[in-house]
Design a protein around this motif. Structure first.
Motif, PDB file in Angstrom:
ATOM      1  N   TYR A 182      13.590 -13.646  24.310  1.00 37.08           N
ATOM      2  CA  TYR A 182      12.531 -12.960  23.563  1.00 37.08           C
ATOM      3  C   TYR A 182      11.714 -12.058  24.502  1.00 37.08           C
ATOM      4  CZ  TYR A 182       8.439 -12.264  20.582  1.00 37.08           C
ATOM      5  OH  TYR A 182       7.432 -11.705  19.859  1.00 37.08           O
TER       6      TYR A 182
ATOM      7  N   GLY B 100      22.183 -14.012  20.635  1.00 33.69           N
ATOM      8  CA  GLY B 100      21.144 -13.443  21.484  1.00 33.69           C
ATOM      9  C   GLY B 100      21.290 -13.819  22.947  1.00 33.69           C
TER      10      GLY B 100
ATOM     11  N   ARG C 278      12.725  -4.766  27.926  1.00 34.07           N
ATOM     12  CA  ARG C 278      13.742  -3.721  27.896  1.00 34.07           C
ATOM     13  C   ARG C 278      13.373  -2.604  26.931  1.00 34.07           C
ATOM     14  NH1 ARG C 278      17.307  -8.098  27.955  1.00 34.07           N
ATOM     15  NH2 ARG C 278      17.704  -7.832  25.715  1.00 34.07           N
TER      16      ARG C 278
ATOM     17  N   THR D 122      19.641 -12.939  17.619  1.00 25.85           N
ATOM     18  CA  THR D 122      19.523 -11.604  18.209  1.00 25.85           C
ATOM     19  C   THR D 122      18.084 -11.131  18.078  1.00 25.85           C
ATOM     20  OG1 THR D 122      21.757 -11.172  17.384  1.00 25.85           O
ATOM     21  CG2 THR D 122      20.484  -9.282  18.189  1.00 25.85           C
ATOM     22  N   PRO D 123      17.467 -10.647  19.162  1.00 28.74           N
ATOM     23  CA  PRO D 123      16.076 -10.188  19.061  1.00 28.74           C
ATOM     24  C   PRO D 123      15.918  -9.050  18.052  1.00 28.74           C
ATOM     25  CG  PRO D 123      16.740 -10.430  21.357  1.00 28.74           C
ATOM     26  CD  PRO D 123      17.979 -10.585  20.536  1.00 28.74           C
ATOM     27  N   LYS D 124      14.764  -9.053  17.373  1.00 28.81           N
ATOM     28  CA  LYS D 124      14.358  -7.989  16.443  1.00 28.81           C
ATOM     29  C   LYS D 124      15.358  -7.785  15.306  1.00 28.81           C
ATOM     30  CE  LYS D 124      10.566  -6.866  18.559  1.00 28.81           C
ATOM     31  NZ  LYS D 124       9.267  -7.086  17.924  1.00 28.81           N
TER      32      LYS D 124
ATOM     33  N   ASP E  97      12.510 -10.873  27.520  1.00 30.34           N
ATOM     34  CA  ASP E  97      13.298  -9.797  28.117  1.00 30.34           C
ATOM     35  C   ASP E  97      13.526  -8.658  27.124  1.00 30.34           C
ATOM     36  OD1 ASP E  97      13.429 -11.250  30.414  1.00 30.34           O
ATOM     37  OD2 ASP E  97      15.489 -11.960  30.115  1.00 30.34           O
ATOM     38  N   ALA E  98      13.697  -8.998  25.851  1.00 29.06           N
ATOM     39  CA  ALA E  98      13.923  -7.962  24.843  1.00 29.06           C
ATOM     40  C   ALA E  98      12.725  -7.032  24.737  1.00 29.06           C
ATOM     41  CB  ALA E  98      14.222  -8.607  23.486  1.00 29.06           C
ATOM     42  N   ARG E  99      11.539  -7.589  24.813  1.00 27.65           N
ATOM     43  CA  ARG E  99      10.337  -6.757  24.745  1.00 27.65           C
ATOM     44  C   ARG E  99      10.208  -5.872  25.988  1.00 27.65           C
ATOM     45  NH1 ARG E  99       6.876  -8.357  20.563  1.00 27.65           N
ATOM     46  NH2 ARG E  99       5.182  -7.170  21.492  1.00 27.65           N
TER      47      ARG E  99
END
Length: 511
Positions: free
Chosen positions: A375, A247, A381, A273-275, A377-379
């Protein structure tokens, strides 16, 4: 107040105080979970050098009768059996042994069965066996000697080459969790649920062993009358660090915490890795529970997640997992529980983490900042900006509540939406108590929906979670308009029809 404090307590001698026979009862009441108890038995098999371990559920038609754990390890002689079946029996553990206290076999077994029989043979000795029957154990530590002919017959049942085969069979009888009445599909449902959880638990906690080419665990179900094998599958390793892509490009990264009593403790820090939908990330427990430290002792996972008082878990650290191999030998820094299901870490460990660093000088605390940022940044993006909602409340399983709060931001300082069972007219599946913020489910359909399982405050997690997702917006609006009322009536009609169909299915099974 007197100031004549004595730093040493004076004594005048000693006396021998052997344990009361009821000690066996206390030993079997340590709260061993079923999967934890079986894992303890498999640890013994690994210590014995086993290459293959079989966990065998035996049934007689609809009734489960026994559970056996069979291995092809080096086996035990008569004398070694006596030591193994003695509570706290002293034996010399190898440096890399998984056993520690001499109580696992007895306490794990008698926590779940009224009788435990151990039969074993070596290449040079005949089959021998011992049996602890709980009734006899608590009346005076009376351990039964198994008839030699039966001991050999049990060994032969699992030996492909009886002349040279060696190994051990542990047999549980009167297993407390087995369904008392197996009709109506109860036994099949129990096996499906139990074996799935057991496979995941063993796959996780013994994943380093299962990843080897020379070690296997098989779970099987057999009918003792017909010899029919209903199930036979190998447990797969469930590596909590097996992400396909990291991640964060700077991780994994190795930090070192210095603890004078035990020396340097290595921290292998990972960012998932997120999600991720991989089983290694989501299959065992909630992601909130699985963040944090993964402690290993001699390659056996003994704690899967948790921050050990270093910090509190939070959703933004869901991607953070740290592998730690515990130092050899006993010490005051890391104390392993008897059940090998957790580690107590001293405050010195938390202090050392504050100063832990990698060879370049990057601190362990920076790792937490990096995992948090991945975490968040993934949300961003993904463009996820979900509207805050009323949180879930009582009646919904805590692990489910954690995930809901992680995915749906809660409205601050608001009470949650409770879900509970209550008597309603049979034409209703649910009612909404808007002022009480409660979804009421019809008690009439509860038994059918639970499928024979025991009810409780947090039962039916799937149904209750779906009801929350379906209805939480109703509580967030001030009144019900025509469209909302029509939707409620639609859902009511469909759910009542589905619940009645479930009742009919149960009635057909009982006939």
């Amino acid at each position: 107040m007197s100031n004549d404090w004595q730093f040493e307590v004076p004594t005048t001698g000693s006396k021998h105080l052997p344990p009361d026979a009821r000690y066996m009862e206390a030993l079997s009441s340590q709260g061993y979970g079923f999967e934890v108890a079986i894992a303890d038995l498999v640890d013994n098999s690994i210590d014995a050098g086993a290459k293959d371990v079989v966990i065998h559920f035996l049934r007689d038609g609809d009734q489960l009768v026994s559970l056996l754990v069979v291995d092809d390890g080096k086996g035990m002689t008569d004398e070694e059996l006596d030591v193994a079946m003695t509570v706290g029996g002293r034996r010399n553990y190898d440096e890399d042994a998984l056993g520690m206290f001499g109580t696992g076999l007895k306490s794990a077994s008698l926590s779940h069965a009224s009788a435990v029989t151990v039969v074993s043979t070596t290449k040079r000795t005949r089959a021998a066996g011992r049996r602890w029957l709980m009734e006899r154990a608590i009346s005076g530590f009376q351990c039964d000697i198994v008839a030699p002919d039966y001991a050999q017959s049990l060994i032969d049942r699992y030996a492909e080459r009886p002349i040279i085969w060696q190994g051990t069979v542990v047999r549980w009888d009167a297993v407390k969790s087995f369904p008392k009445h197996g009709g109506g599909g109860q036994t099949d449902r129990y096996l499906q649920r139990t074996i799935n959880k057991l496979g995941l638990h063993l796959g996780l906690y013994l994943h380093r062993f299962l990843a080897r080419d020379d070690f296997n665990i098989t779970i099987a179900v057999e009918d003792v009358r017909t010899g029919t094998v209903y199930l036979d599958f190998g447990v797969e390793p469930l590596d909590p660090f097996a992400y396909p892509v990291t991640g964060h490009t700077d991780y994994p990264r190795r930090f070192t915490a210095n603890l004078p009593e035990v020396g340097d403790v290595v921290l292998d820090a990972h960012v998932w890795t997120p999600k991720s939908n991989r089983d290694e990330y989501k299959a065992v427990g909630s992601v909130m529970e699985r963040q944090g430290f993964y402690f290993y002792r001699h390659n056996r996972l003994v704690q899967a997640g948790g921050w050990n008082n270093f910090r509190q878990p939070e959703q933004h650290l869901s991607l953070a997992r740290v592998a730690v191999d515990l130092p050899d030998g006993r010490n005051d820094i890391f104390q392993l529980t008897v059940k090998k299901s957790g580690v107590e870490a001293s405050p010195e460990f938390s202090s050392a983490l504050e100063k832990a660093a990698d060879p370049t000088g990057r601190g362990f605390l920076q790792y937490l900042i990096d995992a948090d940022a991945v975490y968040r940044d993934a949300r961003k993006r993904a463009g996820i900006t979900r509207k805050p909602v009323l949180p879930p409340g009582k009646g919904i399983d805590p692990t489910v509540r954690e995930v809901i709060v992680e995915e749906l931001p809660p409205i601050p300082y608001e009470d949650g939406i409770e879900v509970r069972w209550q008597k309603l007219e049979n034409g209703l599946f649910f009612e909404i108590a808007r002022d009480e913020r409660t979804i009421i489910l019809n008690q009439h359909y509860r038994a059918a929906i639970l499928g024979g399982r025991r009810g409780g405050l947090n039962d039916a997690p799937m149904l209750k979670s779906l009801m929350y997702v379906l209805l939480h917006k109703v509580f967030e609006s001030e009144y019900a308009g025509p469209r909302e009322k029509d939707n409620l009536q639609l859902w009511q009609s469909i759910l009542v029809a589905a619940a009645r169909a479930e009742l009919d299915r149960v009635a057909d099974d009982d006939r």
